[in-house]
Design a protein around this motif. Structure first.
Motif, PDB file in Angstrom:
ATOM      1  N   LEU A 193       0.812  -1.213   0.000  1.00  0.00           N
ATOM      2  CA  LEU A 193       0.000   0.000   0.000  1.00  0.00           C
ATOM      3  C   LEU A 193       0.849   1.268   0.000  1.00  0.00           C
ATOM      4  O   LEU A 193       0.423   2.312  -0.487  1.00  0.00           O
ATOM      5  CB  LEU A 193      -0.933   0.002   1.216  1.00  0.00           C
ATOM      6  CG  LEU A 193      -2.086  -1.002   1.163  1.00  0.00           C
ATOM      7  CD1 LEU A 193      -2.752  -1.132   2.526  1.00  0.00           C
ATOM      8  CD2 LEU A 193      -3.109  -0.576   0.119  1.00  0.00           C
ATOM      9  N   ARG A 194       2.054   1.195   0.555  1.00  0.00           N
ATOM     10  CA  ARG A 194       2.957   2.343   0.554  1.00  0.00           C
ATOM     11  C   ARG A 194       3.771   2.431  -0.735  1.00  0.00           C
ATOM     12  O   ARG A 194       4.515   3.387  -0.932  1.00  0.00           O
ATOM     13  CB  ARG A 194       3.918   2.289   1.742  1.00  0.00           C
ATOM     14  CG  ARG A 194       3.253   2.390   3.095  1.00  0.00           C
ATOM     15  CD  ARG A 194       4.260   2.679   4.200  1.00  0.00           C
ATOM     16  NE  ARG A 194       5.355   1.743   4.242  1.00  0.00           N
ATOM     17  CZ  ARG A 194       5.335   0.561   4.849  1.00  0.00           C
ATOM     18  NH1 ARG A 194       4.218   0.168   5.462  1.00  0.00           N
ATOM     19  NH2 ARG A 194       6.382  -0.232   4.850  1.00  0.00           N
ATOM     20  N   GLY A 195       3.660   1.414  -1.582  1.00  0.00           N
ATOM     21  CA  GLY A 195       4.425   1.403  -2.822  1.00  0.00           C
ATOM     22  C   GLY A 195       5.839   0.909  -2.654  1.00  0.00           C
ATOM     23  O   GLY A 195       6.640   0.967  -3.589  1.00  0.00           O
ATOM     24  N   VAL A 196       6.183   0.397  -1.466  1.00  0.00           N
ATOM     25  CA  VAL A 196       7.541  -0.087  -1.206  1.00  0.00           C
ATOM     26  C   VAL A 196       7.772  -1.444  -1.853  1.00  0.00           C
ATOM     27  O   VAL A 196       8.864  -1.758  -2.313  1.00  0.00           O
ATOM     28  CB  VAL A 196       7.801  -0.165   0.311  1.00  0.00           C
ATOM     29  CG1 VAL A 196       9.176  -0.721   0.604  1.00  0.00           C
ATOM     30  CG2 VAL A 196       7.653   1.207   0.937  1.00  0.00           C
ATOM     31  N   LYS A 197       6.723  -2.277  -1.898  1.00  0.00           N
ATOM     32  CA  LYS A 197       6.842  -3.610  -2.479  1.00  0.00           C
ATOM     33  C   LYS A 197       5.727  -3.846  -3.490  1.00  0.00           C
ATOM     34  O   LYS A 197       4.703  -3.169  -3.475  1.00  0.00           O
ATOM     35  CB  LYS A 197       6.781  -4.684  -1.381  1.00  0.00           C
ATOM     36  CG  LYS A 197       7.982  -4.671  -0.446  1.00  0.00           C
ATOM     37  CD  LYS A 197       7.953  -5.861   0.513  1.00  0.00           C
ATOM     38  CE  LYS A 197       9.203  -5.879   1.388  1.00  0.00           C
ATOM     39  NZ  LYS A 197       9.237  -7.052   2.300  1.00  0.00           N
ATOM     40  N   LYS A 198       5.953  -4.837  -4.348  1.00  0.00           N
ATOM     41  CA  LYS A 198       4.949  -5.272  -5.316  1.00  0.00           C
ATOM     42  C   LYS A 198       4.224  -6.491  -4.760  1.00  0.00           C
ATOM     43  O   LYS A 198       4.751  -7.188  -3.881  1.00  0.00           O
ATOM     44  CB  LYS A 198       5.622  -5.622  -6.646  1.00  0.00           C
ATOM     45  CG  LYS A 198       6.353  -4.471  -7.306  1.00  0.00           C
ATOM     46  CD  LYS A 198       7.047  -4.940  -8.579  1.00  0.00           C
ATOM     47  CE  LYS A 198       8.147  -5.952  -8.266  1.00  0.00           C
ATOM     48  NZ  LYS A 198       8.898  -6.332  -9.490  1.00  0.00           N
ATOM     49  N   PRO A 199       3.040  -6.784  -5.270  1.00  0.00           N
ATOM     50  CA  PRO A 199       2.335  -7.989  -4.795  1.00  0.00           C
ATOM     51  C   PRO A 199       3.178  -9.252  -4.890  1.00  0.00           C
ATOM     52  O   PRO A 199       3.137 -10.103  -3.997  1.00  0.00           O
ATOM     53  CB  PRO A 199       1.116  -8.061  -5.714  1.00  0.00           C
ATOM     54  CG  PRO A 199       0.829  -6.633  -6.052  1.00  0.00           C
ATOM     55  CD  PRO A 199       2.190  -5.995  -6.193  1.00  0.00           C
ATOM     56  N   THR A 200       3.950  -9.370  -5.955  1.00  0.00           N
ATOM     57  CA  THR A 200       4.754 -10.579  -6.137  1.00  0.00           C
ATOM     58  C   THR A 200       5.929 -10.675  -5.170  1.00  0.00           C
ATOM     59  O   THR A 200       6.603 -11.697  -5.111  1.00  0.00           O
ATOM     60  CB  THR A 200       5.268 -10.659  -7.581  1.00  0.00           C
ATOM     61  OG1 THR A 200       5.891  -9.420  -7.931  1.00  0.00           O
ATOM     62  CG2 THR A 200       4.118 -10.914  -8.542  1.00  0.00           C
TER      63      THR A 200
END
Length: 388
Positions: free
Chosen positions: A329-336
């Protein structure tokens, strides 16, 4: 159909993609955050990423209202149904968001709670009229888009004297969340989430207009392009952002001119202001406490505030340790990047909130196959990660 078919033209999409590739400087990278869950859904559904050059990256923001709902707020609604005997009404996606003790609203319903899915606050009012001896609570969530209907329901309930109706208000505000992201340590100190610009939300902007985004362009030097939900809307917005970055500009531009105006819907804004006021602070899933980012019911309508009527006390609850929804949600990680994505955590069995709503980043990636690079993890091994 007007404004749909012509905005899904594959040939035009490829032409815009080619223009983006031609204008994006090969020696630099571009990172744009789409804040709206509807844009995340469109990007995955229509394969927008496949039409972009490698140096143009899209970052998923906290634009799904179901995804940012913290566990503690869902627990309050469950307690109202199971412990206080209230009829709790809410939207369909909210029913499936994981809460404490392996519960969700739909699982609490299976345990005997009178919890009902509705399509609007007006539906909840109808249930209150039909059950005058029962307390009926509308569990209200969403951004500025769904706030005016909730305000209208509260005002109508006051005029009607619908004394058994109240609202558990969890409405949140888009600009405050964008500010929080720009002020977060990941952006300002660690530099792990470089954001060159934003795709502004569509429905939210219809209500609040384009003017509130001027702050981000002026103070943070981040361009904002408000876009519609169709794939060509998104592609055109990305091209407009690339051009702003190349020219060193940071302005608010409106691609969605067929629906969004600078001032927005003034009648809706006045209604919201009449019924609601700012909360000093509110917890978002993944963002933590965000100051002045949510609404509460004004004193004049306090009798319809479920938190006051039932003397509810909010307690924060930590997310499942195996779940990466906060970082996503913070854009730090991707779903994968999440170890349990697509194995233990699926739309049929969501562990995190991002897998619940179709607008959540994880659900969109899973549903439309944007996870070809996911490492295969044995389900039995991944299950061990889920235990809190």
């Amino acid at each position: 159909m007007k404004y749909i078919d012509e905005f899904r033209d594959g040939d035009l999409a490829r032409q815009i993609g080619a223009r983006i590739a031609a204008e994006a400087h090969p020696d630099r990278s571009y990172s744009f955050m789409e804040f709206c869950g509807g844009h995340t859904h469109a990007i995955s559904r229509y394969g927008v990423l496949e039409l972009l050059p490698p140096n143009v990256r899209m970052i998923h923001g906290p634009g799904c209202p179901v995804c940012v709902l913290p566990i503690g707020r869902i627990d309050l609604a469950i307690r109202l149904a199971l412990e206080r005997g209230a009829i709790v009404c809410t939207y369909g996606d909210t029913m499936r968001v994981p809460a404490s003790d392996s519960l969700s609203l739909i699982k609490a319903k299976a345990r005997g709670g009178d919890i009902r899915m509705v399509y609007s606050a007006a539906d909840a009012m109808a249930i209150a009229r039909a059950n005058p001896q029962r307390e009926v609570v509308f569990f209200a969530i969403g951004f500025e888009t769904t706030t005016p209907p909730t305000a209208l329901a509260i005002r109508d309930a006051a005029r009607e004297g619908l004394s058994n109706f109240s609202v558990l208000c969890c409405h949140v505000l888009t600009p405050s969340a964008i500010t929080h992201i720009l002020e977060s340590p990941e952006v300002r100190q660690l530099g792990t989430v470089p954001i060159d610009g934003f795709i502004g939300p569509a429905h939210v902007s219809i209500v609040i207009g384009s003017a509130p985004y001027e702050h981000f362009a002026e103070e943070y030097r981040k361009p904002v392009v408000i876009a519609g939900f169709e794939p060509l809307d998104v592609m055109q917005a990305i091209l407009m952002l690339v051009r702003q970055v190349n020219q060193g500009r940071a302005h608010v531009e409106n691609e969605f001119t067929r629906a969004v105006t600078p001032e927005g819907n003034l009648k809706a804004q006045a209604l919201v202001s009449e019924v609601f006021e700012l909360r000093p602070s509110f917890e978002w899933r993944g963002l933590g406490e965000v100051p002045y980012s949510a609404l509460k019911i004004r004193e004049a309508f306090a009798v319809f505030d479920a938190e006051r009527r039932f003397d509810l006390s909010y307690t924060p609850v930590a997310d499942n340790k195996a779940c990466e929804c906060g970082a996503i949600l913070r854009g730090v990680k991707k779903p994968t990047d999440c170890k349990i994505f697509g194995t233990v955590c699926t739309p049929e069995n969501p562990v995190g909130s991002c897998m619940v709503s179709s607008e959540g980043a994880c659900a969109a990636h899973y549903t439309y196959g944007r996870f070809r690079d996911i490492p295969i993890v044995a389900a039995s091994a991944a299950t061990e990660e889920v235990t809190p």
